[in-house]
Scaffold this motif. Structure first.
Motif, PDB file in Angstrom:
ATOM      1  N   ASN A  82      65.275  64.067  49.010  1.00  0.00           N
ATOM      2  CA  ASN A  82      63.953  63.509  49.253  1.00  0.00           C
ATOM      3  C   ASN A  82      62.881  64.464  48.745  1.00  0.00           C
ATOM      4  O   ASN A  82      61.899  64.728  49.422  1.00  0.00           O
ATOM      5  CB  ASN A  82      63.784  63.236  50.751  1.00  0.00           C
ATOM      6  CG  ASN A  82      62.616  62.330  51.034  1.00  0.00           C
ATOM      7  OD1 ASN A  82      62.081  61.700  50.129  1.00  0.00           O
ATOM      8  ND2 ASN A  82      62.207  62.268  52.278  1.00  0.00           N
TER       9      ASN A  82
ATOM     10  N   GLU B 136      60.643  64.108  46.469  1.00  0.00           N
ATOM     11  CA  GLU B 136      59.332  63.516  46.193  1.00  0.00           C
ATOM     12  C   GLU B 136      58.412  63.621  47.405  1.00  0.00           C
ATOM     13  O   GLU B 136      57.224  63.900  47.271  1.00  0.00           O
ATOM     14  CB  GLU B 136      59.465  62.042  45.794  1.00  0.00           C
ATOM     15  CG  GLU B 136      60.230  61.809  44.508  1.00  0.00           C
ATOM     16  CD  GLU B 136      61.722  61.616  44.734  1.00  0.00           C
ATOM     17  OE1 GLU B 136      62.168  61.694  45.892  1.00  0.00           O
ATOM     18  OE2 GLU B 136      62.434  61.405  43.747  1.00  0.00           O
TER      19      GLU B 136
ATOM     20  N   TRP C 191      57.568  67.607  48.143  1.00  0.00           N
ATOM     21  CA  TRP C 191      57.009  68.461  47.089  1.00  0.00           C
ATOM     22  C   TRP C 191      55.582  68.917  47.398  1.00  0.00           C
ATOM     23  O   TRP C 191      55.242  70.081  47.202  1.00  0.00           O
ATOM     24  CB  TRP C 191      57.044  67.713  45.757  1.00  0.00           C
ATOM     25  CG  TRP C 191      56.716  68.602  44.599  1.00  0.00           C
ATOM     26  CD1 TRP C 191      55.544  68.677  43.929  1.00  0.00           C
ATOM     27  CD2 TRP C 191      57.576  69.556  43.984  1.00  0.00           C
ATOM     28  NE1 TRP C 191      55.615  69.601  42.931  1.00  0.00           N
ATOM     29  CE2 TRP C 191      56.857  70.156  42.941  1.00  0.00           C
ATOM     30  CE3 TRP C 191      58.877  69.956  44.204  1.00  0.00           C
ATOM     31  CZ2 TRP C 191      57.395  71.133  42.121  1.00  0.00           C
ATOM     32  CZ3 TRP C 191      59.420  70.931  43.379  1.00  0.00           C
ATOM     33  CH2 TRP C 191      58.678  71.516  42.351  1.00  0.00           C
TER      34      TRP C 191
ATOM     35  N   ASP D  56      71.044  61.865  43.400  1.00  0.00           N
ATOM     36  CA  ASP D  56      69.904  62.548  44.028  1.00  0.00           C
ATOM     37  C   ASP D  56      69.510  63.795  43.248  1.00  0.00           C
ATOM     38  O   ASP D  56      68.319  64.099  43.115  1.00  0.00           O
ATOM     39  CB  ASP D  56      70.233  62.920  45.466  1.00  0.00           C
ATOM     40  CG  ASP D  56      70.289  61.716  46.376  1.00  0.00           C
ATOM     41  OD1 ASP D  56      71.041  61.775  47.366  1.00  0.00           O
ATOM     42  OD2 ASP D  56      69.595  60.718  46.106  1.00  0.00           O
TER      43      ASP D  56
ATOM     44  N   LYS E  28      67.686  62.602  40.173  1.00  0.00           N
ATOM     45  CA  LYS E  28      66.338  62.154  40.528  1.00  0.00           C
ATOM     46  C   LYS E  28      65.427  63.339  40.812  1.00  0.00           C
ATOM     47  O   LYS E  28      64.270  63.359  40.405  1.00  0.00           O
ATOM     48  CB  LYS E  28      66.386  61.239  41.756  1.00  0.00           C
ATOM     49  CG  LYS E  28      66.891  59.853  41.474  1.00  0.00           C
ATOM     50  CD  LYS E  28      66.877  59.031  42.755  1.00  0.00           C
ATOM     51  CE  LYS E  28      67.422  57.649  42.540  1.00  0.00           C
ATOM     52  NZ  LYS E  28      67.420  56.869  43.795  1.00  0.00           N
ATOM     53  N   ALA E  29      65.946  64.329  41.519  1.00  0.00           N
ATOM     54  CA  ALA E  29      65.146  65.515  41.835  1.00  0.00           C
ATOM     55  C   ALA E  29      64.778  66.268  40.564  1.00  0.00           C
ATOM     56  O   ALA E  29      63.642  66.711  40.400  1.00  0.00           O
ATOM     57  CB  ALA E  29      65.901  66.424  42.798  1.00  0.00           C
TER      58      ALA E  29
ATOM     59  N   TYR F   5      64.486  65.031  37.562  1.00  0.00           N
ATOM     60  CA  TYR F   5      63.501  64.232  36.831  1.00  0.00           C
ATOM     61  C   TYR F   5      62.128  64.363  37.483  1.00  0.00           C
ATOM     62  O   TYR F   5      61.124  64.523  36.795  1.00  0.00           O
ATOM     63  CB  TYR F   5      63.924  62.763  36.783  1.00  0.00           C
ATOM     64  CG  TYR F   5      62.962  61.908  36.015  1.00  0.00           C
ATOM     65  CD1 TYR F   5      63.024  61.838  34.631  1.00  0.00           C
ATOM     66  CD2 TYR F   5      61.959  61.187  36.657  1.00  0.00           C
ATOM     67  CE1 TYR F   5      62.128  61.081  33.916  1.00  0.00           C
ATOM     68  CE2 TYR F   5      61.063  60.431  35.950  1.00  0.00           C
ATOM     69  CZ  TYR F   5      61.156  60.371  34.578  1.00  0.00           C
ATOM     70  OH  TYR F   5      60.259  59.625  33.872  1.00  0.00           O
ATOM     71  N   TYR F   6      62.078  64.295  38.821  1.00  0.00           N
ATOM     72  CA  TYR F   6      60.791  64.381  39.513  1.00  0.00           C
ATOM     73  C   TYR F   6      60.128  65.745  39.288  1.00  0.00           C
ATOM     74  O   TYR F   6      58.938  65.819  39.030  1.00  0.00           O
ATOM     75  CB  TYR F   6      60.954  64.131  41.011  1.00  0.00           C
ATOM     76  CG  TYR F   6      59.642  64.208  41.746  1.00  0.00           C
ATOM     77  CD1 TYR F   6      58.772  63.140  41.732  1.00  0.00           C
ATOM     78  CD2 TYR F   6      59.261  65.365  42.410  1.00  0.00           C
ATOM     79  CE1 TYR F   6      57.550  63.211  42.370  1.00  0.00           C
ATOM     80  CE2 TYR F   6      58.041  65.444  43.051  1.00  0.00           C
ATOM     81  CZ  TYR F   6      57.190  64.360  43.030  1.00  0.00           C
ATOM     82  OH  TYR F   6      55.975  64.440  43.650  1.00  0.00           O
TER      83      TYR F   6
ATOM     84  N   GLY G  97      57.352  64.464  37.268  1.00  0.00           N
ATOM     85  CA  GLY G  97      56.676  63.784  38.367  1.00  0.00           C
ATOM     86  C   GLY G  97      55.165  63.910  38.315  1.00  0.00           C
ATOM     87  O   GLY G  97      54.615  64.728  37.588  1.00  0.00           O
TER      88      GLY G  97
ATOM     89  N   HIS H 267      52.664  65.473  39.525  1.00  0.00           N
ATOM     90  CA  HIS H 267      52.153  66.646  40.219  1.00  0.00           C
ATOM     91  C   HIS H 267      51.724  67.675  39.182  1.00  0.00           C
ATOM     92  O   HIS H 267      52.109  67.589  38.020  1.00  0.00           O
ATOM     93  CB  HIS H 267      53.201  67.246  41.173  1.00  0.00           C
ATOM     94  CG  HIS H 267      54.509  67.538  40.518  1.00  0.00           C
ATOM     95  ND1 HIS H 267      54.735  68.675  39.802  1.00  0.00           N
ATOM     96  CD2 HIS H 267      55.650  66.806  40.439  1.00  0.00           C
ATOM     97  CE1 HIS H 267      55.968  68.660  39.320  1.00  0.00           C
ATOM     98  NE2 HIS H 267      56.549  67.526  39.693  1.00  0.00           N
TER      99      HIS H 267
END
Length: 165
Positions: A39, A41, A44, A73, A76-77, A79-80, A84, A86
């Motif tokens: 999790n 996203e 962060w 996961d 995804k992390a 990539y974010y 992402g 931010h």
């Protein structure tokens, strides 16, 4: 300050019960709880820059492995953290501001139309040379004076409107 690789948060459980989504980055610089990669996203923005850097470096180490071995996961992390919204990629315009922009433009156009209508209501009437009778009289005078006899009103077989608007 050592950067640790992603490790299972619970080592006492059998390997089958530890899901790959519970992998966490332990922060040795601070005494806070481990950061779950599943999790990232949501976590962060609340992380300190040191923790963000630690997560980023840990994910860099993970990405050196075969991507087929990484969990969804972890992908995804990664990539974010890389792409992402931010840091420099934070959206300049907040979401939902399109409606405000639309109504702002409609308001500005409405105010401009109102100013135009008020200005026109106080304007003097059109000049007498803009009346239809004046323009027809101008055409007759040009025919009589043979103004532009090749292609104008005075030419033979002229079918245009001449000076009439």
């Amino acid at each position: 300050m050592s950067v640790s690789l992603l490790r299972p948060a619970v080592r006492a459980l059998p390997r089958a019960t530890v899901a790959r989504s519970t992998l966490a980055v332990r922060s040795y610089a601070s005494s806070s709880a481990p950061i779950l990669v599943s999790n990232i996203e949501a976590q962060w923005k609340g992380m300190t820059p040191e923790e963000q850097n630690e997560v980023h470096k840990s994910l860099e180490q993970l990405q050196k492995k075969d991507w087929k071995q990484l969990s969804l996961d972890e992908k995804k992390a990664a990539y974010y953290v890389a792409f992402g919204p931010h840091g420099p990629r934070t959206p300049i315009v907040p979401p939902g501001s399109g409606v405000r922009v639309f109504f702002g433009i409609v308001g500005v156009v409405g105010v401009a139309g109102l100013i135009y209508a008020i200005t026109r209501s106080f304007a003097p009437p059109p000049v007498k040379t803009m009346t239809r009778e004046w323009q027809e009289a101008t055409n007759e005078q040009q025919r009589r004076d043979k103004v532009n006899p090749f292609s104008g009103v005075a030419s033979e077989g002229y079918k245009g409107k001449g000076n009439i608007q």
